[in-house]
Design an enzyme around this catalytic site. Structure first.
Site, PDB file in Angstrom:
ATOM      1  N   TRP A   1       0.749  -1.061  -0.056  1.00 50.74           N
ATOM      2  CA  TRP A   1       0.082   0.170  -0.090  1.00 50.74           C
ATOM      3  C   TRP A   1       0.891   1.093   0.073  1.00 50.74           C
ATOM      4  O   TRP A   1       0.359   2.231  -0.785  1.00 50.74           O
ATOM      5  CB  TRP A   1      -0.989   0.057   1.238  1.00 50.74           C
ATOM      6  CG  TRP A   1      -2.078  -1.273   0.895  1.00 50.74           C
ATOM      7  CD1 TRP A   1      -2.275  -2.122   1.635  1.00 50.74           C
ATOM      8  CD2 TRP A   1      -3.102  -1.241  -0.104  1.00 50.74           C
ATOM      9  NE1 TRP A   1      -3.421  -2.802   1.166  1.00 50.74           N
ATOM     10  CE2 TRP A   1      -3.861  -2.510  -0.112  1.00 50.74           C
ATOM     11  CE3 TRP A   1      -3.355  -0.274  -1.363  1.00 50.74           C
ATOM     12  CZ2 TRP A   1      -4.816  -2.787  -0.913  1.00 50.74           C
ATOM     13  CZ3 TRP A   1      -4.106  -0.859  -2.285  1.00 50.74           C
ATOM     14  CH2 TRP A   1      -4.898  -1.748  -1.873  1.00 50.74           C
TER      15      TRP A   1
ATOM     16  N   ASP B   1      -2.053   6.637   5.791  1.00 50.90           N
ATOM     17  CA  ASP B   1      -3.277   5.667   5.364  1.00 50.90           C
ATOM     18  C   ASP B   1      -3.549   4.711   6.425  1.00 50.90           C
ATOM     19  O   ASP B   1      -2.910   3.823   6.457  1.00 50.90           O
ATOM     20  CB  ASP B   1      -2.738   5.129   4.122  1.00 50.90           C
ATOM     21  CG  ASP B   1      -3.685   3.730   3.678  1.00 50.90           C
ATOM     22  OD1 ASP B   1      -4.692   3.686   3.987  1.00 50.90           O
ATOM     23  OD2 ASP B   1      -3.495   3.251   2.477  1.00 50.90           O
TER      24      ASP B   1
ATOM     25  N   LYS C   1     -12.558  -2.093   6.081  1.00 54.13           N
ATOM     26  CA  LYS C   1     -11.606  -2.882   6.853  1.00 54.13           C
ATOM     27  C   LYS C   1     -12.201  -3.057   8.273  1.00 54.13           C
ATOM     28  O   LYS C   1     -12.523  -4.281   8.728  1.00 54.13           O
ATOM     29  CB  LYS C   1     -10.349  -2.445   6.852  1.00 54.13           C
ATOM     30  CG  LYS C   1      -9.471  -2.107   5.474  1.00 54.13           C
ATOM     31  CD  LYS C   1      -9.477  -3.358   4.674  1.00 54.13           C
ATOM     32  CE  LYS C   1      -9.072  -3.049   3.042  1.00 54.13           C
ATOM     33  NZ  LYS C   1      -8.026  -2.310   2.780  1.00 54.13           N
TER      34      LYS C   1
HETATM   35  C1  LIG Z   1      -7.504  -1.809   1.270  1.00 54.29           C
HETATM   36  C2  LIG Z   1      -6.528  -0.767   1.514  1.00 54.29           C
HETATM   37  C3  LIG Z   1      -6.477   0.310   0.720  1.00 54.29           C
HETATM   38  C4  LIG Z   1      -7.230   0.233  -0.637  1.00 54.29           C
HETATM   39  O1  LIG Z   1      -8.538   0.875  -0.340  1.00 54.29           O
HETATM   40  P1  LIG Z   1      -9.555   1.030  -1.637  1.00 54.29           P
HETATM   41  O2  LIG Z   1     -10.637   1.358  -0.846  1.00 54.29           O
HETATM   42  O3  LIG Z   1      -9.638  -0.161  -2.149  1.00 54.29           O
HETATM   43  O4  LIG Z   1      -9.166   2.140  -2.411  1.00 54.29           O
HETATM   44  C5  LIG Z   1      -5.572   1.197   0.772  1.00 54.29           C
HETATM   45  N1  LIG Z   1      -4.647   1.160   1.799  1.00 54.29           N
HETATM   46  C6  LIG Z   1      -4.668   0.394   2.819  1.00 54.29           C
HETATM   47  C7  LIG Z   1      -3.765   0.200   4.092  1.00 54.29           C
HETATM   48  C8  LIG Z   1      -5.606  -0.692   2.726  1.00 54.29           C
HETATM   49  O5  LIG Z   1      -5.736  -1.682   3.581  1.00 54.29           O
END
Ligand SMILES: *Cc1c(COP(=O)(O)O)cnc(C)c1O
Length: 364
Positions: A102, A176, A200
């Site tokens: 990520w 993030d 998540k």
């Molecule tokens: C799942 C995830 C993403 C991507 O998220 P989307 O909503 O599919 O764009 C980005 N960063 C992390 C840490 C994630 O777990």
């Protein structure tokens, strides 16, 4: 029917109580005669749902009034672009910590808008640890410092918050936080901006939450689309366009559920207990291996391999027949991954470890 335990990395398990309440309110929300899906986002019913969602999030985390809370769509992946478009603010460079898949995606996207300075990377060891901050090289000219507190694919988690105070300027820390959001208390005042895709630990896919310090808003790169300008969303209470109304409603039910569990400190205690149960089992046998350095292991996503990968398919099939589903590892890593977010009960992790112990005994 025995319970199913769903270890998906995302979209992930939601609390059963939340789904039951959503079912009960599906056709008629609080006597309105409407499903939440059918409501105008500007009507008083949905305005009350959105207001309660924001109030509960502020209360649970302790978000001061100097921060805006935005409910957007586009996923965390859109934030990979929105962050540099809004936070470069006339500077050329941003700092990024590279701890996994990520981080890499965020870095690649930011590179379209400015110069990315990778201040630290664990790629040399296949992203199995968090580089300690005393080894980072931070250029004081960066506009902001971005990192990924929990790498959902690699299963590495920061159990500390990077310190940017020594940089002298007020360099904002950006995170993030998609896969560790709401799993533990969070000192938001250490951050300029955090963002998370909901699917998540917060709610259904389609909702992205951004918490941003107000003074960072208002300077975007030339050509930034209106929908990518945080100030536009902040100035319109996230209703510049139609927000993801149904996912926001479910997220509100999730927050109420977290409050009933005792808040973020209580969630953290349970999450520590769940993670310990699983890591203790992995460390007790050489039948299974966890690639991640012990101090940096994620409490949310636990990757592991079988010593004999020839048994992977059998492991997954037998786990499934015991009601333990979505354990297959990410295609880039292989092996297994058990995601044990807030909504995974301790009993689910106990069922998994019992199965894993018996499987190891049968095939040792
Ligand atoms: C799942 C995830 C993403 C991507 O998220 P989307 O909503 O599919 O764009 C980005 N960063 C992390 C840490 C994630 O777990």
């Amino acid at each position: 029917m025995n319970p199913i335990y769903n270890f998906s990395a995302g979209p992930a398990v939601l609390p059963a109580e939340v789904l039951q309440q959503a079912r009960d309110e599906m056709l008629d929300w609080h006597g309105s005669g409407m499903s939440v899906m059918e409501m105008s986002h500007r009507g008083k019913e949905f305005i009350s749902i959105a207001a309660e969602l924001e109030a509960d999030l502020r209360e649970l985390i302790g978000i001061p009034g100097s921060y805006k809370v935005l409910f957007l769509s586009g996923g965390a992946s859109s934030q990979f672009a929105m962050v540099p478009m809004n936070l470069l603010r006339g500077r050329e460079k941003a700092g990024y910590v590279n701890t996994g898949e990520w981080s890499k995606k965020a870095i690649r996207e930011a590179g379209r808008y400015g110069t990315v300075d990778v201040v630290a990377s664990s790629e040399d060891a296949k992203f199995t640890y968090i580089p300690p901050q005393d080894a980072w090289r931070i250029d004081p000219e960066i506009a902001y410092l971005h990192y990924t507190p929990n790498e959902t694919i690699g299963g590495v988690e920061f159990h500390w918050i990077p310190d940017v105070s020594h940089l002298g300027r007020n360099v904002p820390l950006v995170a993030d936080i998609s896969s560790t959001f709401l799993s533990r208390p969070l000192d938001i005042t250490r951050f300029g901006l955090i963002y998370a895709g909901a699917q998540k630990n917060f709610g259904p896919a389609g909702l992205t939450v951004v918490v941003v310090r107000e003074d960072l808003l208002g300077t975007t790169l030339p050509g930034t689309p209106t929908m990518f300008d945080y100030a536009v969303h902040a100035g319109n209470d996230s209703m510049y366009n139609t927000p993801p109304t149904y996912p926001m409603y479910i997220a509100g039910l999730v927050l109420a559920w977290i409050k009933r569990q005792g808040g973020l400190a209580a969630m953290e205690r349970i999450n520590i207990a769940k993670a310990k149960l699983l890591y203790d089992l992995l460390d007790s046998t050489d039948f299974y291996q966890c690639p991640v350095a012990s101090p940096d292991r994620s409490r949310m996503n636990v990757p592991f391999t079988l010593k004999n990968p020839g048994l992977d398919e059998l492991f997954l099939a037998q786990a499934k027949s015991e009601g333990l589903i979505q354990l297959k590892g990410h295609r880039s890593v292989g092996g297994m991954r058990a995601s044990i977010y807030n909504a995974m009960p301790l009993a689910g992790v106990a069922a998994l470890t019992t199965f894993m112990r018996e499987f190891a005994d049968r095939h040792a």
